[in-house]
Design an enzyme around this catalytic site. Sequence first.
Site, PDB file in Angstrom:
ATOM      1  N   ASP A 158       0.830  -1.078  -0.102  1.00  0.00           N
ATOM      2  CA  ASP A 158       0.047  -0.031  -0.030  1.00  0.00           C
ATOM      3  C   ASP A 158       0.945   1.118   0.020  1.00  0.00           C
ATOM      4  OD1 ASP A 158      -1.825   2.016   0.502  1.00  0.00           O
ATOM      5  OD2 ASP A 158      -2.798   1.176   2.266  1.00  0.00           O
ATOM      6  N   ILE A 159       1.011   2.017  -1.144  1.00  0.00           N
ATOM      7  CA  ILE A 159       1.731   3.040  -1.180  1.00  0.00           C
ATOM      8  C   ILE A 159       1.406   4.293  -0.170  1.00  0.00           C
ATOM      9  CG2 ILE A 159       0.142   4.396  -2.901  1.00  0.00           C
ATOM     10  CD1 ILE A 159       2.895   5.096  -4.493  1.00  0.00           C
ATOM     11  N   ASN A 214      -6.431  12.015 -11.763  1.00  0.00           N
ATOM     12  CA  ASN A 214      -7.169  12.430 -12.940  1.00  0.00           C
ATOM     13  C   ASN A 214      -6.958  13.998 -13.316  1.00  0.00           C
ATOM     14  OD1 ASN A 214      -9.220  14.225 -11.493  1.00  0.00           O
ATOM     15  ND2 ASN A 214      -9.686  12.203 -10.539  1.00  0.00           N
ATOM     16  N   ASP A 249      -5.640   6.721  -6.473  1.00  0.00           N
ATOM     17  CA  ASP A 249      -5.990   8.195  -6.394  1.00  0.00           C
ATOM     18  C   ASP A 249      -6.960   8.106  -5.282  1.00  0.00           C
ATOM     19  OD1 ASP A 249      -6.188  10.829  -6.950  1.00  0.00           O
ATOM     20  OD2 ASP A 249      -7.730  10.601  -8.655  1.00  0.00           O
ATOM     21  N   THR A 267      -2.620   1.743 -15.530  1.00  0.00           N
ATOM     22  CA  THR A 267      -2.865   0.639 -15.856  1.00  0.00           C
ATOM     23  C   THR A 267      -4.143  -0.184 -15.333  1.00  0.00           C
ATOM     24  OG1 THR A 267      -1.660  -0.393 -13.778  1.00  0.00           O
ATOM     25  CG2 THR A 267      -0.212  -0.148 -15.935  1.00  0.00           C
ATOM     26  N   VAL A 319      -8.186   1.691 -14.385  1.00  0.00           N
ATOM     27  CA  VAL A 319      -9.399   1.850 -15.440  1.00  0.00           C
ATOM     28  C   VAL A 319      -8.894   2.579 -16.700  1.00  0.00           C
ATOM     29  CG1 VAL A 319     -10.912   2.344 -13.444  1.00  0.00           C
ATOM     30  CG2 VAL A 319      -9.618   3.998 -14.169  1.00  0.00           C
TER      31      VAL A 319
END
Length: 179
Positions: free
Chosen positions: A16-17, A30, A40, A128, A130
């Site tokens: 988990d970043i 986005n 995001d 990579t 959606v």
Amino acid sequence: MRLKSLDERIQLIQGDITRLKVDAIVNAANRGLWGGGGVDGAIHRAAGPELSEACGRIRNVQGGCPTGEAVITPAGRLAARYVIHTVGPVWNGGGENEVELLAACYRNSLKLAVDHAVKTIAFPNISTGVYRFPKKLAAGIALREIGDFLRQDRNLEAVMLVCFDAENYAIYLQWNGRE
């Protein structure tokens, strides 16, 4: 884990970043910097309202972030100091400059990191999910751009490629230098 035959400063992590203690994490954002799904949304939720407010200030000044570009904000409640938001391309079959736009995401994020004295940075898998960019092709682009940047720059101490899922992690482990 370090990837063989690449710069020793590149690390591969499955996890988990949002939990990493690094100078900067990169957000696969986005164009409107609104916070959405995937990484995001996870970054925005973990960072708290401070991140949304900082993104709002960027929207007020420049309207968001164009595809392939990057902007930087404070990281709110994250363990990182900064979030570098970059907008990856939506895959439309490869005929709309998607490869170059994804490469620009990595280059522009790395340049922005160095401009802000970042020593450690973590990247998610950009475009990579959606946005449907082919995962193997995206991994090759990421490794090429990061490797090229590190050959020219000695400021960065560690660049982490953080894969949330096992599929992307396995792709990086198997990557052999051909896209």
